[in-house]
Scaffold this active site. Sequence first.
Site, PDB file in Angstrom:
ATOM      1  N   VAL A  84     -30.979   7.684   7.381  1.00  0.00           N
ATOM      2  CA  VAL A  84     -30.612   7.074   9.088  1.00  0.00           C
ATOM      3  C   VAL A  84     -29.062   8.416   9.081  1.00  0.00           C
ATOM      4  O   VAL A  84     -28.713   9.255   8.579  1.00  0.00           O
ATOM      5  CB  VAL A  84     -28.981   6.044   8.763  1.00  0.00           C
ATOM      6  CG1 VAL A  84     -28.472   5.534  10.132  1.00  0.00           C
ATOM      7  CG2 VAL A  84     -29.701   4.654   8.648  1.00  0.00           C
ATOM      8  N   ARG A  90     -23.002   3.117   9.488  1.00  0.00           N
ATOM      9  CA  ARG A  90     -22.577   2.060   9.953  1.00  0.00           C
ATOM     10  C   ARG A  90     -22.383   1.432  11.234  1.00  0.00           C
ATOM     11  O   ARG A  90     -21.822   0.230  11.689  1.00  0.00           O
ATOM     12  CB  ARG A  90     -21.322   2.077   9.640  1.00  0.00           C
ATOM     13  CG  ARG A  90     -20.975   2.655   7.919  1.00  0.00           C
ATOM     14  CD  ARG A  90     -19.628   2.984   7.652  1.00  0.00           C
ATOM     15  NE  ARG A  90     -19.671   3.898   6.404  1.00  0.00           N
ATOM     16  CZ  ARG A  90     -19.463   4.515   5.496  1.00  0.00           C
ATOM     17  NH1 ARG A  90     -19.818   5.578   6.594  1.00  0.00           N
ATOM     18  NH2 ARG A  90     -19.565   5.017   4.890  1.00  0.00           N
ATOM     19  N   GLY A  92     -25.954  -1.271  11.186  1.00  0.00           N
ATOM     20  CA  GLY A  92     -26.934  -1.940  10.706  1.00  0.00           C
ATOM     21  C   GLY A  92     -28.509  -1.448  11.157  1.00  0.00           C
ATOM     22  O   GLY A  92     -29.071  -2.064  11.288  1.00  0.00           O
ATOM     23  N   LEU A  94     -29.776   0.830   8.850  1.00  0.00           N
ATOM     24  CA  LEU A  94     -30.536   0.758   8.053  1.00  0.00           C
ATOM     25  C   LEU A  94     -31.007  -0.792   7.513  1.00  0.00           C
ATOM     26  O   LEU A  94     -32.075  -0.892   7.096  1.00  0.00           O
ATOM     27  CB  LEU A  94     -29.784   1.394   6.925  1.00  0.00           C
ATOM     28  CG  LEU A  94     -30.716   1.080   5.073  1.00  0.00           C
ATOM     29  CD1 LEU A  94     -31.231   1.860   5.026  1.00  0.00           C
ATOM     30  CD2 LEU A  94     -29.195   1.585   3.934  1.00  0.00           C
ATOM     31  N   GLU A 119     -29.549   7.142  -3.825  1.00  0.00           N
ATOM     32  CA  GLU A 119     -28.345   6.783  -4.637  1.00  0.00           C
ATOM     33  C   GLU A 119     -28.762   4.975  -4.454  1.00  0.00           C
ATOM     34  O   GLU A 119     -28.943   4.616  -3.972  1.00  0.00           O
ATOM     35  CB  GLU A 119     -27.465   6.683  -2.581  1.00  0.00           C
ATOM     36  CG  GLU A 119     -26.607   8.251  -2.386  1.00  0.00           C
ATOM     37  CD  GLU A 119     -26.144   7.530  -1.347  1.00  0.00           C
ATOM     38  OE1 GLU A 119     -24.435   7.986  -1.685  1.00  0.00           O
ATOM     39  OE2 GLU A 119     -26.677   7.875  -0.369  1.00  0.00           O
ATOM     40  N   TYR A 123     -29.389   0.081  -3.036  1.00  0.00           N
ATOM     41  CA  TYR A 123     -30.351  -0.919  -2.271  1.00  0.00           C
ATOM     42  C   TYR A 123     -30.629  -2.291  -3.083  1.00  0.00           C
ATOM     43  O   TYR A 123     -31.306  -3.310  -2.479  1.00  0.00           O
ATOM     44  CB  TYR A 123     -32.465  -0.560  -2.898  1.00  0.00           C
ATOM     45  CG  TYR A 123     -32.346   1.362  -1.885  1.00  0.00           C
ATOM     46  CD1 TYR A 123     -32.845   1.112  -0.266  1.00  0.00           C
ATOM     47  CD2 TYR A 123     -31.692   2.524  -2.404  1.00  0.00           C
ATOM     48  CE1 TYR A 123     -33.401   2.023  -0.019  1.00  0.00           C
ATOM     49  CE2 TYR A 123     -32.094   3.423  -1.180  1.00  0.00           C
ATOM     50  CZ  TYR A 123     -32.872   3.126  -0.269  1.00  0.00           C
ATOM     51  OH  TYR A 123     -33.406   3.748   1.097  1.00  0.00           O
ATOM     52  N   PHE A 409     -42.683   9.141  -4.949  1.00  0.00           N
ATOM     53  CA  PHE A 409     -43.443   9.385  -4.014  1.00  0.00           C
ATOM     54  C   PHE A 409     -42.138   9.222  -2.700  1.00  0.00           C
ATOM     55  O   PHE A 409     -42.361   8.836  -1.937  1.00  0.00           O
ATOM     56  CB  PHE A 409     -43.909   7.843  -3.703  1.00  0.00           C
ATOM     57  CG  PHE A 409     -43.288   6.709  -4.158  1.00  0.00           C
ATOM     58  CD1 PHE A 409     -42.492   6.324  -3.331  1.00  0.00           C
ATOM     59  CD2 PHE A 409     -43.128   7.032  -5.653  1.00  0.00           C
ATOM     60  CE1 PHE A 409     -41.992   4.696  -3.772  1.00  0.00           C
ATOM     61  CE2 PHE A 409     -42.844   5.337  -5.595  1.00  0.00           C
ATOM     62  CZ  PHE A 409     -42.082   3.891  -4.971  1.00  0.00           C
TER      63      PHE A 409
END
Length: 409
Positions: A84, A90, A92, A94, A119, A123, A409
């Site tokens: 992003v 911040r 929304g 993602l 990071e 997730y 990947f």
Amino acid sequence: MTTELRVLDPAEWDRWYAVLELAFGGVPEADEERALWRELTEHERFLGAWDGDTCVGTAGAFTFRLTVPGGASVPAAGVTMVSVAGAHRRRGILTSMMRRQLQDVRAWGEPLAVLTASEPAIYGRFGYGVATLAARAVVDTARVRLAVPPGTDAVSLRVTTPADALEATEAVYAALVAGRPGMLARRPGWERQALLDPPGERAGSSPRLCLLAERDGEVVGYAHYAVKPDWSFAGANGSVSVHRLAGLDPAAEAAMWRFLCSVDLTGRVNVHDRPVDDAWQHLVSDVRRCEPTLRDGLHLRIVEVAAALEARTYQAPVDVVFEVEDAFCPWNEGRWRLTGDAKGAVCARTRDAADLALSVRELGAAYLGGASLVSLAAAGRVRELRDGALTEASVAFGSPVAPWLPHGF
């Protein structure tokens, strides 16, 4: 202005990819690497977030097949190139891309989504659990000796280039895919990833070399490595970096490790991203002098609970009811009865009382046998609701070999 999500138009690929590069530091990739990713991009599976005519977010998914416990090759979406733009964080974006992507994965009939994380903390909130670990080490070859198994001396070795050995090394890789959970069956084009070696990323090392292990005229193993010369007042202190290594039997692997630990003018071997149960740890005389470390590897998300749990086998009989929490993909919410063994499994919705309660994130972490359900329970992330269910399920979900992702990947 409202951000719009849309499938990537091939004509917009350069603009889309520029957003990704900027998000990852703004250093342009080498031409050969950029060209490969352009060729491998499956445009219909890639998304862009657009604020008017400006691309502000990227996300893609490659078509993969992933080995699961029992040896089956299961369709999986390889989530990749997620970013992003800094000025649009911040908002929304993602979350909207991840939601749309998982809906698409479900529509494509793929029960799993997998990724590697720049990071790792990002997730988990989207239901991804850490399903494999990777080991790294720095072997002090001046102090460490190797004890090799019988047959090692019967293996002959020769050094060539990765490009010249590509066909033989791909055959070795393909022969090993079904034997370890987490490995990816390479589709056409992906073999070229092993040839990427941009000079700007060598950090003073040589171009990558390929070590071939042969027996009776047949290639039984290979290693991709590079040598970095270094000198001090006391003399040579170079290093060897091992980027890929695969052998069809213990003797082949041991012969290659012995060679790599004895390269002239070097005093250490840097081992990159290996399985946590890799045999080299049992060849060395002093594992402390190898400084082993762990990091997260493959993050796995179960997209369809029933299809995913039925796709693998279980190393012990299991009959357990899971209460699954999955607010992000609500079609997975609820109770699921899993009945299975080493021959196969059935998973279906049920109204029976739950034996274990967990989120889809924990189910994904345990799916390949890398994370123990008992260990996750000790961290408070799995709740046992029937005595004995936790041990039963944890043993069944295990794998005799550690799951491992061989390449990114």
